[in-house]
Design an enzyme around this catalytic site. Structure first.
Site, PDB file in Angstrom:
ATOM      1  NE  ARG A  15      -1.554   1.539   3.792  1.00  0.00           N
ATOM      2  CZ  ARG A  15      -0.988   2.696   4.121  1.00  0.00           C
ATOM      3  NH1 ARG A  15      -1.235   3.774   3.427  1.00  0.00           N
ATOM      4  NH2 ARG A  15      -0.169   2.761   5.155  1.00  0.00           N
ATOM      5  CB  VAL A  16       1.750   4.006  -1.967  1.00  0.00           C
ATOM      6  CG1 VAL A  16       3.032   3.216  -2.128  1.00  0.00           C
ATOM      7  CG2 VAL A  16       0.874   3.877  -3.187  1.00  0.00           C
ATOM      8  CB  SER A  17      -0.284   7.450   1.844  1.00  0.00           C
ATOM      9  OG  SER A  17       0.090   6.634   2.913  1.00  0.00           O
ATOM     10  CB  THR A  18      -0.270  10.232  -2.108  1.00  0.00           C
ATOM     11  OG1 THR A  18       1.113  10.044  -2.360  1.00  0.00           O
ATOM     12  CG2 THR A  18      -0.469  10.797  -0.722  1.00  0.00           C
ATOM     13  CD  GLN A  21       3.557   7.766  -0.947  1.00  0.00           C
ATOM     14  OE1 GLN A  21       2.595   7.070  -0.691  1.00  0.00           O
ATOM     15  NE2 GLN A  21       4.363   8.273  -0.027  1.00  0.00           N
TER      16      GLN A  21
END
Length: 189
Positions: A15-18, A21
């Site tokens: 998972r990445v937040s934005t 990324q």
């Protein structure tokens, strides 16, 4: 005839937040660990309903191993981490983090650390509850209104009370102010 246990699967979660990324580094590490399938998403860890995480948790079977590159990819708080790992363990699966060797439920040290996380999660939940209650108390002491703003302005409230005292029905008043009858009935006459 004896039933064979299905082979354990190695599931990965990245998972990445934005959206700026990239998941590439995580995917590369998880592929090296022979994770297949790898559940991936671009979403904030603070979101309670991460679709791919929920899909992975639903798909877990006994003996499966869930791998993440770092625990912060799985959860944003101790409380969330404990809750998610508990779901994994309750499904009969194992959890491990590549960057944090202590976070491996296949080992006794890992199970101890997860138990400690459970205690920390309880403390964290209590601290949040206490801080929230203190914040509400301070806001009320300053005279701040808590909750949803009123549907009617103070002038509209006075006018509705006057009209009600003069015999207007709840239905008439509600329609004229474009609110529900309950809003009008809560105004004291």
């Amino acid at each position: 005839m004896t039933e064979k246990n299905p082979p354990s699967r190695h599931l990965g979660y990245a998972r990445v937040s934005t959206y700026g990324q990239t998941l590439d580094a995580q995917l590369e590490q998880l592929r090296k660990e022979r994770c297949n399938p790898i559940y991936r998403e671009k979403a904030s860890g603070a979101q309670p309903t991460r679709r791919e995480l929920l899909r992975m948790l639903k798909a877990l079977g006994s003996g499966d191993v869930v791998t993440v590159t770092r625990i912060d990819r799985l959860a944003r708080s101790t409380f969330d981490l404990f809750a998610i790992v508990k779901q994994i363990v309750d499904a009969g699966a194992q959890f491990r983090s590549l960057a944090e060797p202590w976070a491996d439920t296949a080992t006794s040290t890992g199970r101890l650390m997860i138990a400690i996380l459970g205690g920390l999660a309880d403390v964290e939940r209590d601290l949040i509850r206490t801080r929230t209650a203190e914040g509400r108390s301070r806001a009320k002491a300053r005279g701040q209104h808590m909750g949803r703003p009123p549907k009617l302005t103070p002038q509209q409230q006075r006018e509705a009370r006057r009209r009600r005292a003069q015999g207007a029905t709840l239905k008439e008043l509600a329609k004229s102010y474009n609110v529900g009858r309950a809003t009008i009935s809560r105004l004291s006459v």
